[in-house]
Write a protein that holds these residues in place. Sequence first.
Motif, PDB file in Angstrom:
ATOM      1  N   GLY A 167      13.678 102.268  61.673  1.00 51.47           N
ATOM      2  CA  GLY A 167      13.476 102.315  63.129  1.00 51.47           C
ATOM      3  C   GLY A 167      14.161 103.502  63.771  1.00 51.47           C
ATOM      4  O   GLY A 167      15.099 103.345  64.550  1.00 51.47           O
ATOM      5  N   THR A 190      19.760 108.301  66.721  1.00 51.55           N
ATOM      6  CA  THR A 190      20.700 108.015  65.622  1.00 51.55           C
ATOM      7  C   THR A 190      20.428 108.944  64.438  1.00 51.55           C
ATOM      8  O   THR A 190      21.368 109.376  63.755  1.00 51.55           O
ATOM      9  CB  THR A 190      20.589 106.534  65.214  1.00 51.55           C
ATOM     10  OG1 THR A 190      20.760 105.735  66.391  1.00 51.55           O
ATOM     11  CG2 THR A 190      21.644 106.144  64.192  1.00 51.55           C
ATOM     12  N   ASP A 210       9.304 104.198  61.200  1.00 56.67           N
ATOM     13  CA  ASP A 210       9.139 103.552  62.507  1.00 56.67           C
ATOM     14  C   ASP A 210       7.654 103.214  62.664  1.00 56.67           C
ATOM     15  O   ASP A 210       6.790 103.943  62.168  1.00 56.67           O
ATOM     16  CB  ASP A 210       9.588 104.493  63.645  1.00 56.67           C
ATOM     17  CG  ASP A 210       9.918 103.743  64.924  1.00 56.67           C
ATOM     18  OD1 ASP A 210      11.104 103.677  65.282  1.00 56.67           O
ATOM     19  OD2 ASP A 210       8.982 103.193  65.558  1.00 56.67           O
ATOM     20  N   ALA A 229       8.467  98.572  58.834  1.00 56.19           N
ATOM     21  CA  ALA A 229       9.642  98.700  57.965  1.00 56.19           C
ATOM     22  C   ALA A 229       9.492  97.896  56.674  1.00 56.19           C
ATOM     23  O   ALA A 229       9.784  98.400  55.580  1.00 56.19           O
ATOM     24  CB  ALA A 229      10.885  98.248  58.735  1.00 56.19           C
ATOM     25  N   ALA A 245      19.856 101.516  63.659  1.00 59.83           N
ATOM     26  CA  ALA A 245      20.505 101.272  64.951  1.00 59.83           C
ATOM     27  C   ALA A 245      19.512 100.640  65.917  1.00 59.83           C
ATOM     28  O   ALA A 245      18.384 101.127  66.066  1.00 59.83           O
ATOM     29  CB  ALA A 245      21.062 102.573  65.541  1.00 59.83           C
ATOM     30  N   TYR A 246      19.927  99.569  66.519  1.00 58.49           N
ATOM     31  CA  TYR A 246      19.172  98.885  67.575  1.00 58.49           C
ATOM     32  C   TYR A 246      17.724  98.576  67.178  1.00 58.49           C
ATOM     33  O   TYR A 246      16.826  98.659  68.004  1.00 58.49           O
ATOM     34  CB  TYR A 246      19.220  99.688  68.886  1.00 58.49           C
ATOM     35  CG  TYR A 246      20.609  99.685  69.459  1.00 58.49           C
ATOM     36  CD1 TYR A 246      21.103  98.555  70.106  1.00 58.49           C
ATOM     37  CD2 TYR A 246      21.442 100.779  69.303  1.00 58.49           C
ATOM     38  CE1 TYR A 246      22.409  98.528  70.582  1.00 58.49           C
ATOM     39  CE2 TYR A 246      22.749 100.758  69.783  1.00 58.49           C
ATOM     40  CZ  TYR A 246      23.218  99.630  70.426  1.00 58.49           C
ATOM     41  OH  TYR A 246      24.503  99.596  70.887  1.00 58.49           O
ATOM     42  N   TYR A 261      11.123  87.809  59.523  1.00 62.45           N
ATOM     43  CA  TYR A 261      10.843  89.203  59.160  1.00 62.45           C
ATOM     44  C   TYR A 261      12.159  89.927  58.861  1.00 62.45           C
ATOM     45  O   TYR A 261      12.288  90.657  57.882  1.00 62.45           O
ATOM     46  CB  TYR A 261      10.085  89.867  60.310  1.00 62.45           C
ATOM     47  CG  TYR A 261       9.707  91.307  60.075  1.00 62.45           C
ATOM     48  CD1 TYR A 261       8.508  91.639  59.450  1.00 62.45           C
ATOM     49  CD2 TYR A 261      10.543  92.333  60.490  1.00 62.45           C
ATOM     50  CE1 TYR A 261       8.167  92.966  59.237  1.00 62.45           C
ATOM     51  CE2 TYR A 261      10.211  93.658  60.284  1.00 62.45           C
ATOM     52  CZ  TYR A 261       9.018  93.972  59.661  1.00 62.45           C
ATOM     53  OH  TYR A 261       8.689  95.288  59.451  1.00 62.45           O
TER      54      TYR A 261
HETATM   55  C1  LIG Z   1      15.423 100.085  70.233  1.00 61.40           C
HETATM   56  S1  LIG Z   1      14.604 101.293  69.289  1.00 61.40           S
HETATM   57  C2  LIG Z   1      15.971 102.108  68.483  1.00 61.40           C
HETATM   58  C3  LIG Z   1      15.657 103.518  68.098  1.00 61.40           C
HETATM   59  C4  LIG Z   1      16.754 104.321  67.408  1.00 61.40           C
HETATM   60  N1  LIG Z   1      17.197 103.723  66.173  1.00 61.40           N
HETATM   61  C5  LIG Z   1      17.931 104.597  68.303  1.00 61.40           C
HETATM   62  O1  LIG Z   1      19.051 104.407  67.847  1.00 61.40           O
HETATM   63  O2  LIG Z   1      17.730 105.027  69.436  1.00 61.40           O
HETATM   64  C6  LIG Z   1      13.898 100.350  67.973  1.00 61.40           C
HETATM   65  C7  LIG Z   1      12.900 101.130  67.156  1.00 61.40           C
HETATM   66  O3  LIG Z   1      12.508 100.318  66.056  1.00 61.40           O
HETATM   67  C8  LIG Z   1      11.123 100.436  65.877  1.00 61.40           C
HETATM   68  N2  LIG Z   1      10.624  99.210  65.241  1.00 61.40           N
HETATM   69  C9  LIG Z   1      10.638  97.958  65.754  1.00 61.40           C
HETATM   70  N3  LIG Z   1      10.080  97.092  64.885  1.00 61.40           N
HETATM   71  C10 LIG Z   1       9.722  97.828  63.799  1.00 61.40           C
HETATM   72  C11 LIG Z   1       9.117  97.510  62.552  1.00 61.40           C
HETATM   73  N4  LIG Z   1       8.748  96.272  62.263  1.00 61.40           N
HETATM   74  N5  LIG Z   1       8.905  98.493  61.670  1.00 61.40           N
HETATM   75  C12 LIG Z   1       9.271  99.783  61.950  1.00 61.40           C
HETATM   76  N6  LIG Z   1       9.844 100.143  63.108  1.00 61.40           N
HETATM   77  C13 LIG Z   1      10.073  99.182  64.017  1.00 61.40           C
HETATM   78  C14 LIG Z   1      10.566 100.613  67.275  1.00 61.40           C
HETATM   79  O4  LIG Z   1       9.298 101.224  67.268  1.00 61.40           O
HETATM   80  C15 LIG Z   1      11.635 101.473  67.921  1.00 61.40           C
HETATM   81  O5  LIG Z   1      11.341 102.839  67.789  1.00 61.40           O
END
Ligand SMILES: C[S@@+](CC[C@H](N)C(=O)[O-])C[C@H]1O[C@@H](n2cnc3c(N)ncnc32)[C@H](O)[C@@H]1O
Length: 245
Positions: free
Chosen positions: A58, A64, A81, A110, A128-129, A138
Amino acid sequence: MISEHTAELLFEGAIAEEYEMLMRICPPAAEISQRVGKFVANWTPPYPAEQLNLLEIGCGTGITTACLLAGREDVLIESVDNATAMLSQARQNLTAALAMKRLRLIENDALSYLQEIPDASVDIVASAYTLHNFLLGYRQRVLKEVLRVLKPGGLFVNGDRYAVDDAAEHLKNTQQEVKDYFRVFSEMNRIDLLEQWIVHLFSDESEEHIMRLGPALEAMTGIGFQDIRVHFRDGVNALVSAVKS
Ligand SMILES: C[S@@+](CC[C@H](N)C(=O)[O-])C[C@H]1O[C@@H](n2cnc3c(N)ncnc32)[C@H](O)[C@@H]1O
């Protein structure tokens, strides 16, 4: 009904296109990204390695990822992502690392991507986040895959939103967050973004998603992670690491 094992697409439209607004509503997020980068920079693998491969789960817009790249030069990063709008910003924000082939961005969910990775082939998994966005089943499957793909001695580090175990304290924190959202977005006259972030917060807080710190650490123990540690905690924002033995 959504299966608790489903990968959701939560970052589309304005919330994705203006994701970096997060800095305004959650200032600790940027600090956690830096902590993830520093933690990886200071980590020494318990085996000889000239180069380390790191999978980031992600990457979003690359906040990050940039910290991970800045932290150490001996790391090759693959960041996965599932949101096109987030990845296109990451591509713009991380052009140098992409050109130098220090970074590869992968558009996939993911879990599907992890399932393609051979056993014991990754030095570091960082995130992160992102994990707090996952549905519980999941998330559990993703963590099992993380352990499977890590080399023995490999590192998992996650800076994330871990709900406070005390429900009353967590509610108080969340109510304060909502007040902050209203203040920030009203000042900017961005009711559209306010709506999207509130809807997103409802998802994070729902029973199918919420990642409470205590149960999250227990789940990691149950999966087989070792040396699970919480290095930093500020309200819901925490830095957690673990290794594969
Ligand atoms: C809150 S953002 C955090 C982004 C980054 N890690 C940061 O620190 O700013 C969460 C990210 O996870 C991705 N994401 C959420 N569920 C996902 C999944 N099942 N597979 C891949 N990416 C995912 C979202 O598209 C988003 O870009």
